[in-house]
Design an enzyme around this catalytic site. Structure first.
Site, PDB file in Angstrom:
ATOM      1  N   CYS A 239      65.383  41.670  89.903  1.00 46.76           N
ATOM      2  CA  CYS A 239      64.775  42.094  90.196  1.00 46.76           C
ATOM      3  C   CYS A 239      65.009  43.255  91.081  1.00 46.76           C
ATOM      4  O   CYS A 239      64.644  44.526  90.841  1.00 46.76           O
ATOM      5  CB  CYS A 239      64.249  41.139  91.663  1.00 46.76           C
ATOM      6  SG  CYS A 239      62.680  40.854  92.192  1.00 46.76           S
TER       7      CYS A 239
ATOM      8  N   HIS B 178      63.286  36.700  88.074  1.00 47.07           N
ATOM      9  CA  HIS B 178      64.466  36.199  88.654  1.00 47.07           C
ATOM     10  C   HIS B 178      64.328  34.494  88.318  1.00 47.07           C
ATOM     11  O   HIS B 178      64.039  32.999  88.695  1.00 47.07           O
ATOM     12  CB  HIS B 178      63.957  35.294  90.162  1.00 47.07           C
ATOM     13  CG  HIS B 178      63.553  36.477  91.009  1.00 47.07           C
ATOM     14  ND1 HIS B 178      64.795  36.898  91.955  1.00 47.07           N
ATOM     15  CD2 HIS B 178      63.256  36.988  91.942  1.00 47.07           C
ATOM     16  CE1 HIS B 178      65.099  37.748  92.805  1.00 47.07           C
ATOM     17  NE2 HIS B 178      63.263  37.887  92.373  1.00 47.07           N
TER      18      HIS B 178
ATOM     19  N   GLU C  53      67.567  32.849  88.211  1.00 47.77           N
ATOM     20  CA  GLU C  53      68.048  31.678  88.644  1.00 47.77           C
ATOM     21  C   GLU C  53      67.473  30.784  89.984  1.00 47.77           C
ATOM     22  O   GLU C  53      68.283  29.740  90.461  1.00 47.77           O
ATOM     23  CB  GLU C  53      69.221  32.836  89.447  1.00 47.77           C
ATOM     24  CG  GLU C  53      68.511  33.274  91.150  1.00 47.77           C
ATOM     25  CD  GLU C  53      68.004  34.955  90.948  1.00 47.77           C
ATOM     26  OE1 GLU C  53      67.370  35.237  92.056  1.00 47.77           O
ATOM     27  OE2 GLU C  53      67.151  35.479  89.645  1.00 47.77           O
TER      28      GLU C  53
END
Length: 234
Positions: A85, A169, A171
Site C-alpha cells: 500500500c 493489503h 496482511e
C-alpha cells in the site's frame, strides 16, 4: 535457513500493523518505527518490507524523506524489497514514478487480476480477492518495471529486479479491515462505510487469505537470493 528482514512500520500507533506482519512473515523480523524516525543503521539485512500508512508518499515530512533515503540505499545495495500500500507507493516514488491522489477511494474486498508471471504471486489464482484501502495511487510508473497485477482502479503490483510492490493489503484480518473502514468517517459517507462493513464477512476473508501466500513467496525469494549470494562468495 532463517532470513533477517527489516520491517519498516509506517503506520501511526497502529497495533494491528505489527501484529499482522508478525503473523504473516516467517522470518527473523527486526521492527523499526519509521514514523518516529527509527530506521536501520545499515542495509545489512536479507530483505526489507515497507508497510501501509495513513500518510501519503508525497508528503513533505522528515520521516518520509528519511525512509525514502534508506530504501534507496537498500535497493542500491541489492536488498530484496516488498512494499504494501503506502510501501508500494513509496517504492514507486523512490524508483522514479509519480504518486497522486485518486478521484475515488478504493476500499473493501475487491477482485484483482495478475498475469501469472511474478514469483511473488505464485500459487495465487490469476483472479483473486484482497482487501484494499487507498486514496492515492501510482499515477506514473517508474521506468523499466513490470506490472503484474491490476484492477479497474489501476496498478496493484509491480516489480523491478528484487523490488516488489503491491497496492492491496494481503496482511489484513477482519478486525483490521473493520477498524480501518470505521476510521474513514471523515472522508467517506456513512452509507458507503456501512456497505464496506457489510462486505467484511468470513466468506470474503477466507477468499482473501489466498493472497497471504505472497508473504511465503517473498521470504522464499529472499532465502534463494541469500543462498545464491553465499554460493557466489564461496
Amino acid at each position: 535457513m532463517t532470513v533477517r528482514i527489516a520491517l519498516l512500520d509506517a503506520a501511526h500507533d497502529d497495533g494491528h500493523n505489527r501484529r499482522n506482519f508478525r503473523r504473516e512473515l516467517d522470518a527473523d523480523l527486526v521492527e523499526f518505527a519509521a514514523t518516529e524516525g527509527d530506521l536501520p543503521e545499515s542495509c545489512d539485512f536479507d530483505g526489507a518490507v515497507v508497510t501501509g500508512s495513513r500518510a501519503s508518499a508525497y508528503w513533505e515530512e522528515p520521516w518520509i524523506a528519511e525512509t525514502k533515503a534508506w530504501v534507496s540505499d537498500a535497493i542500491d545495495a541489492g536488498v530484496p524489497m516488498l512494499g504494501v500500500c503506502f510501501g508500494h507507493q513509496l517504492l514507486a516514488d523512490v524508483l522514479g514514478g509519480d504518486v497522486e491522489p485518486m478521484e475515488d477511494y478504493e476500499i473493501g474486498y475487491r477482485t484483482i487480476e495478475h498475469d501469472g508471471e511474478s514469483p511473488l504471486l505464485n500459487g495465487i489464482d490469476e483472479s483473486f480477492t484482497a482487501f484494499t484501502t487507498h486514496s492515492d495511487h501510482v499515477a506514473d510508473l517508474p521506468a523499466d518495471v513490470d506490472v503484474f497485477a491490476e484492477n479497474d482502479y489501476g496498478v496493484h503490483g509491480f516489480r523491478r529486479g528484487d523490488v516488489f510492490a503491491v497496492q492491496f493489503h494481503p496482511e489484513y484480518d477482519p478486525e483490521s479491515a473493520r477498524d480501518v473502514t470505521k476510521g474513514k468517517d471523515e472522508v467517506l459517507s456513512a452509507e458507503r462505510i456501512d456497505r464496506v462493513l457489510d462486505g467484511i464477512t468470513e466468506e470474503n476473508y477466507q477468499a482473501a487469505c489466498e493472497a497471504k501466500q505472497l508473504f511465503d513467496n517473498f521470504t522464499r525469494y529472499v532465502r534463494d537470493q541469500r543462498a545464491t549470494q553465499a554460493a557466489a562468495d564461496d
